[in-house]
Design an enzyme around this catalytic site. Structure first.
Site, PDB file in Angstrom:
ATOM      1  N   LYS A 190      60.798  80.111  -1.412  1.00 22.08           N
ATOM      2  CA  LYS A 190      60.866  79.321  -2.925  1.00 22.08           C
ATOM      3  C   LYS A 190      61.065  80.721  -3.965  1.00 22.08           C
ATOM      4  O   LYS A 190      60.729  81.604  -3.495  1.00 22.08           O
ATOM      5  CB  LYS A 190      59.515  78.642  -3.299  1.00 22.08           C
ATOM      6  N   ASP A 191      61.807  80.436  -4.864  1.00 23.81           N
ATOM      7  CA  ASP A 191      62.159  81.352  -5.817  1.00 23.81           C
ATOM      8  C   ASP A 191      60.887  81.961  -6.426  1.00 23.81           C
ATOM      9  O   ASP A 191      60.013  81.274  -6.728  1.00 23.81           O
ATOM     10  CB  ASP A 191      63.181  80.727  -6.890  1.00 23.81           C
ATOM     11  N   LYS A 192      61.039  83.408  -6.774  1.00 23.38           N
ATOM     12  CA  LYS A 192      59.977  84.192  -7.306  1.00 23.38           C
ATOM     13  C   LYS A 192      59.950  83.584  -8.785  1.00 23.38           C
ATOM     14  O   LYS A 192      58.745  83.680  -9.291  1.00 23.38           O
ATOM     15  CB  LYS A 192      60.354  85.470  -7.165  1.00 23.38           C
TER      16      LYS A 192
END
Length: 522
Positions: free
Chosen positions: A64-66
């Site tokens: 998942k995106d930071k």
């Protein structure tokens, strides 16, 4: 045997194979990981360090995106729920919960998709009707299913450039691209790169290089053991990571081909020579769809796993998926629409469109001294001709799509609840002007459901668009809140790009941040 290993006896570091685990309890603890401003590997790295377990003990379906508040399912091998739950009071920006024991752990590639909630602030338009029309159009027409910037990296050395060097067999060049200084990185990383560039001191560089730079550290450790063997150093990078470079180059070609398809033939109809997904079995002019991530030379079953953001077939999995090149008879039949169109990711078992779009692939690769039909070296994993290839849908519609226009005056007030908000607050978070999303009726809002044991992976992102001055808190501003689901390997940033008709590049958004900062100071 090392001293530490002697002290702990034959018990493995992460308790794998331990006979003390109850037979009637699943060997994997499944839980939900909530995180803010951290990528998945970083968050799990912190948890693993606190538990004293190795990173390989964790399993997850996708990263998942930071730059998001995200919730996802994770498994860990032979750990108690109480021990993991006790970390919550120590973790910052990370929470774990919803525990249960299961037989099997998660692996990369099992991700079905992502649920997004995106809030666009400071929206400016000539009328509210324009905003509503744009929001409706995204749901009805969808967007071009480009690979997002995450696939190519935001640094000054794009991952597809490294992929091109690998396909060319330029091992030393590829290693240099991975290790050399680059613009826009944190000081600690920049200093480590500069130190190695100037000194070639591997031990000193490893002491300076942050541990989350897995590829760089793997290359350095290999070069220390095998000086001058650059191919060996590249193979020391974990497989899913090193294959990202070649997959990135495939994606680079695909994006250009998709743009060419739009420019030459538009977005209102299928044309002769298009490749389409074909569900019927009554046509002999069809070719079976193959996975884009396959490497026929792999002997490790885990090596065949695809990263959800690295390579994922997004065509229906039921039965045998087939593709075919459209003829004039197919066009006349009216059986195919834009939703059926796919384009290949180069490989040995794909076909190309029977029109000008095919030339884009070969011409672009030729400029990089790469052939899509012949390999200049015998290292199969870095050769497109040794990869099966795959197909990707050109047009993607968001699923379970909903949107809401909101008005706000205080830009510091959140316009969306996170999963943590939902389960920790005794009452629903009061949002804009005393109303809850959507339309003040939380009970009827499908977006407000708390993640349960049957949850689907969800990502929640907040995007601030600095098109309007927000220095005056008494002024009323408009926000557009979107919620939708996308299949694995489709990018929410590309959906937003279609909605806003603006660039999603890092450079462009830095200018927006600069403009917003200037407005706040005046």
């Amino acid at each position: 045997m090392s001293k530490k290993r002697k002290e702990r006896g034959d018990k493995p570091f992460d308790s794998r194979g331990s006979s003390s685990w109850p037979e009637n309890v699943g060997k994997f603890l499944r839980f939900h990981l909530y995180k803010e401003n951290k990528d998945t590997q970083e968050a799990l790295g912190l948890i693993g360090k606190m538990l004293g377990t190795q990173s390989r003990s964790f399993g997850f379906a996708g990263t998942k995106d930071k730059r998001a508040v995200s919730t996802q399912r994770v498994t860990i091998f032979k750990q108690s729920a109480s021990k993991l739950a006790s970390l919550n009071k120590k973790l910052i920006g990370i929470k774990v919960g919803d525990f249960c024991y299961v037989k099997d752990g998660l692996v990369l590639g099992q991700l079905l998709g992502n649920r997004f909630t995106v809030t666009l602030r400071g929206v400016v338009a000539d009328s509210e009707d324009t905003i509503k029309a744009a929001a409706d159009a995204l749901g009805k027409q969808g967007f071009i299913n480009y690979f997002g910037l995450q696939r190519f990296g935001s640094g000054s050395v794009p991952t597809h450039d490294i992929g091109a060097a690998l396909l060319q067999g330029e091992w030393k060049t590829a290693v240099s691209m991975i290790l050399d200084p680059r613009e826009g990185e944190k000081d600690v990383i920049a200093l480590a790169r500069e130190y190695y560039k100037e000194s070639s001191d591997i031990d000193g560089t490893l002491r300076r290089m942050p541990r989350h730079l897995v590829a760089e550290r793997a290359v350095l450790q290999s070069l220390k053991k095998f000086p001058g063997n650059y191919l060996q150093a590249l193979k020391a990078i974990p497989r899913t990571l090193r294959m990202m470079y070649v997959h990135s180059y495939q994606s680079y070609l695909w994006n250009h081909a998709a743009s060419a398809r739009m420019q030459k033939y538009g977005s209102d109809q299928v044309v002769i020579g298009d490749i389409v997904h074909h569900q019927g079995h009554d046509d002999e002019n069809v070719v079976e769809v193959v996975s884009e991530c396959g490497n026929d030379d792999s002997s490790d079953p885990f090596d065949n796993v695809c990263l959800d953001e690295t390579s994922e077939m997004d065509l229906p999995a039921e039965g045998h998926s087939l593709v075919k090149v459209l003829t004039s008879e197919d066009i006349a039949s009216g059986r195919y629409s834009l939703e059926n169109i796919v384009l290949p990711l180069p490989g040995s078992r794909v076909i190309y469109p029977n029109n000008d779009v095919a030339d884009i692939y070969h011409d672009l690769a030729k400029k990089d001294s790469i052939s899509l039909t012949e390999s200049v070296h015998n290292v199969k994993e870095f050769s497109i001709t040794s990869m099966t290839g795959g197909y990707r849908r050109v047009f993607q519609k968001p699923m379970d799509y909903e949107w809401e226009m909101l008005r706000y005056s205080d830009y510091s007030v959140p316009l969306a609840e996170t999963d943590l908000d939902k389960i920790t607050k005794p009452k629903p978070l009061r949002l804009v002007e005393g109303k809850d999303f959507v339309n003040g009726n939380k009970d009827n809002n499908p977006l407000d459901s708390v993640v349960s044991s049957t949850c689907k992976d969800a990502v929640k992102a907040s995007v601030n668009i600095g098109e309007a001055s927000i220095s005056d808190r008494d002024e009323i501003h408009i926000a557009l809140k979107l919620a939708f689901t996308l299949p694995s390997s489709s990018y929410a940033t590309m959906a937003i790009r279609e909605l806003l008709k603006t660039s999603t590049s890092v450079a462009f958004h830095k200018t927006l941040n600069h403009e917003t900062g200037s407005s706040l100071q005046t």
